[in-house]
Design a protein around this motif. Structure first.
Motif, PDB file in Angstrom:
ATOM      1  N   ALA A   1       0.851  -1.191   0.000  1.00 20.01           N
ATOM      2  CA  ALA A   1       0.000   0.000   0.000  1.00 20.01           C
ATOM      3  C   ALA A   1       0.882   1.235   0.000  1.00 20.01           C
ATOM      4  O   ALA A   1       2.064   1.159   0.352  1.00 20.01           O
TER       5      ALA A   1
ATOM      6  N   ARG B   1      -3.019  -0.763  -6.209  1.00 17.14           N
ATOM      7  CA  ARG B   1      -3.100  -2.174  -5.825  1.00 17.14           C
ATOM      8  C   ARG B   1      -1.870  -2.880  -6.390  1.00 17.14           C
ATOM      9  O   ARG B   1      -1.493  -2.653  -7.548  1.00 17.14           O
TER      10      ARG B   1
ATOM     11  N   SER C   1      -1.526  -5.871  -7.342  1.00 16.58           N
ATOM     12  CA  SER C   1      -1.908  -7.132  -7.976  1.00 16.58           C
ATOM     13  C   SER C   1      -1.336  -7.315  -9.377  1.00 16.58           C
ATOM     14  O   SER C   1      -1.332  -8.422  -9.906  1.00 16.58           O
TER      15      SER C   1
ATOM     16  N   SER D   1      -1.192  -1.179 -10.029  1.00 15.62           N
ATOM     17  CA  SER D   1      -2.378  -0.822 -10.825  1.00 15.62           C
ATOM     18  C   SER D   1      -2.361   0.614 -11.318  1.00 15.62           C
ATOM     19  O   SER D   1      -3.289   1.030 -12.014  1.00 15.62           O
TER      20      SER D   1
END
Length: 420
Positions: A62, A324, A326, A357
């Motif tokens: 984060a 993010r 991911s 992201s």
């Protein structure tokens, strides 16, 4: 759908299949720029990793609300001598003197070196180099902070064009001085606790490019307990440069020639005119001034570098920028990949660089945002609430949707009425 996808950059795997044909065609000629592009698209993972400092490391979970990060992606060049200020005044977009007093600046500022045609060569910070013993700067010695991958090129550029000017230029070793960035959201004591900007071999100042971005630090590489960095690290977590990149992208601030493309990017499209006083439109002549001034007064800037967010085809369009982790660097779009319209034809921008992201892209304002540029072509189609945009990833048949955002600091500048 097929027509929209066809407007995007081809995946690296597809380019790799085309690459062998370049070498086997006897007598076949291909220009260097096209050859470089084909190799870039077909590049192995080792090349792609060089574009992303995360490499194979795990991405941050984060954003960090506070931190202190060393920036190995930045290097320093020393320019000193009686003609140093005069030379810099003629080759950078900002004013080397204090616009309010007309005397030497006492703090650093943001600027750019341009080509004669007004394209960006290097985006830089320029700091008055403080004299030994904590004395105020004398106005004839400066430190230029630049993209580390471009530092030697900028040094040679300055040497080549100094002509008979009386100054010395030297690329500092990484063990001499180091660039840091510090930030602390909601804390006002960071600046007040580090007000000693005249300390020997230590520079500390707000980063002028965007409100709340943080503070720039230039230090010697001392590791003593009394060093400024040691003092700051007692109050802030020491983080990797990836956290700083995330913060930059969330604020919509590009940096370096992987994001402000060398010899391609225009300074106004790169927001240098709005980042601090990066461009002084009233100073005397400098290299690349003619096109920059003309673009400013015509008001025709239809593209800007904006922060963007990638999301899956099955997800709803995001309403705010959210980082993010991911998406790994191997899955992100290749540099300069085209952004197209979802289920429509037409190119509306191209991807620059990202992490997780989020990232930065050069976007057409009238297509991807609700900002209407001045002097836009009649009949231009403004962005609709249901409009979505797509971009290809690096793996074959991979595709993301992409959403552009206009940071508050940039929006306020873009919506100001033009000055007369």
């Amino acid at each position: 759908m097929h027509s929209a996808v066809s407007t995007l950059a081809r995946p690296a795997a597809h380019a790799a299949r085309l690459q062998p044909s370049i070498g086997i065609a006897a007598g076949f000629f291909i220009c260097q720029s096209c050859l470089s592009l084909s190799r870039r698209r077909a590049a192995p993972s080792s090349y792609r990793k060089s574009l992303f400092s995360t490499q194979t490391q795990a991405l941050p979970d984060a954003p960090a609300s506070s931190g202190l990060a060393a920036l190995p992606s930045r290097r320093l060049i020393s320019v000193s001598g009686p003609d140093a200020a005069k030379y810099l005044q003629g080759v950078i977009t900002a004013n080397i003197t204090d616009p309010s007093s007309g005397g030497p600046r006492t703090s650093g500022f943001y600027a750019a070196f341009l080509t004669a045609k007004g394209r960006v060569l290097h985006d830089v910070f320029i700091y008055p180099d403080h004299a030994e013993g904590g004395k105020p700067p004398t106005g004839d010695s400066f430190l230029i902070e630049v993209d580390a991958a471009e530092a030697q090129r900028l040094q040679q550029h300055i040497k080549r064009y100094k002509l008979r000017a009386n100054f010395d230029v030297r690329l500092l070793d990484t063990e001499e001085r180091q660039v840091w960035h510090a930030w602390s959201d909601g804390a006002s004591d960071l600046c007040s606790s580090m007000t000693s900007t005249n300390a020997d071999e230590f520079i500390f100042q707000p980063d002028p490019r965007a409100p709340g971005l943080g503070y720039r630090l230039i230090t010697s590489c001392s590791t003593s307990s009394s060093s400024p960095i040691q003092q700051i690290s007692d109050n802030l977590p020491v983080l990797s440069e990836e956290y700083y990149r995330i913060r930059r992208y969330l604020h919509g601030v590009p940096e370096g020639q992987q994001e402000i493309l060398r010899d391609q990017a225009l300074p106004l499209e790169s927001n240098i005119d709005f980042m601090g006083d990066g461009i002084d439109f009233r100073k005397g002549c400098y290299v690349g001034q003619e096109l920059t001034i003309r673009t400013k007064h015509r008001g025709v800037v239809r593209k800007r570098i904006l922060p963007v967010m990638l999301y899956n085809n099955s997800s709803e369009k995001p309403t705010e920028m959210v980082y993010r982790p991911s998406i790994s660097s191997e899955l992100l779009p290749a540099p300069e990949s085209r952004i197209g319209r979802h289920e429509k034809t037409g190119r509306v921008g191209h991807w620059l660089r990202g992490i997780g992201s989020i990232g930065l892209a050069l976007c057409r304002l009238e297509a991807m945002t609700d900002i209407q540029p001045a002097s836009t072509f009649p009949g231009a189609k403004w962005v609709l609430a249901e409009d979505e945009f797509i971009i290809a990833g690096q793996q074959e048949e991979q595709q993301f949707k992409i959403k552009a955002f206009v940071p508050d600091w940039l929006r306020s500048e873009l919506l100001k009425p033009p000055a007369h």
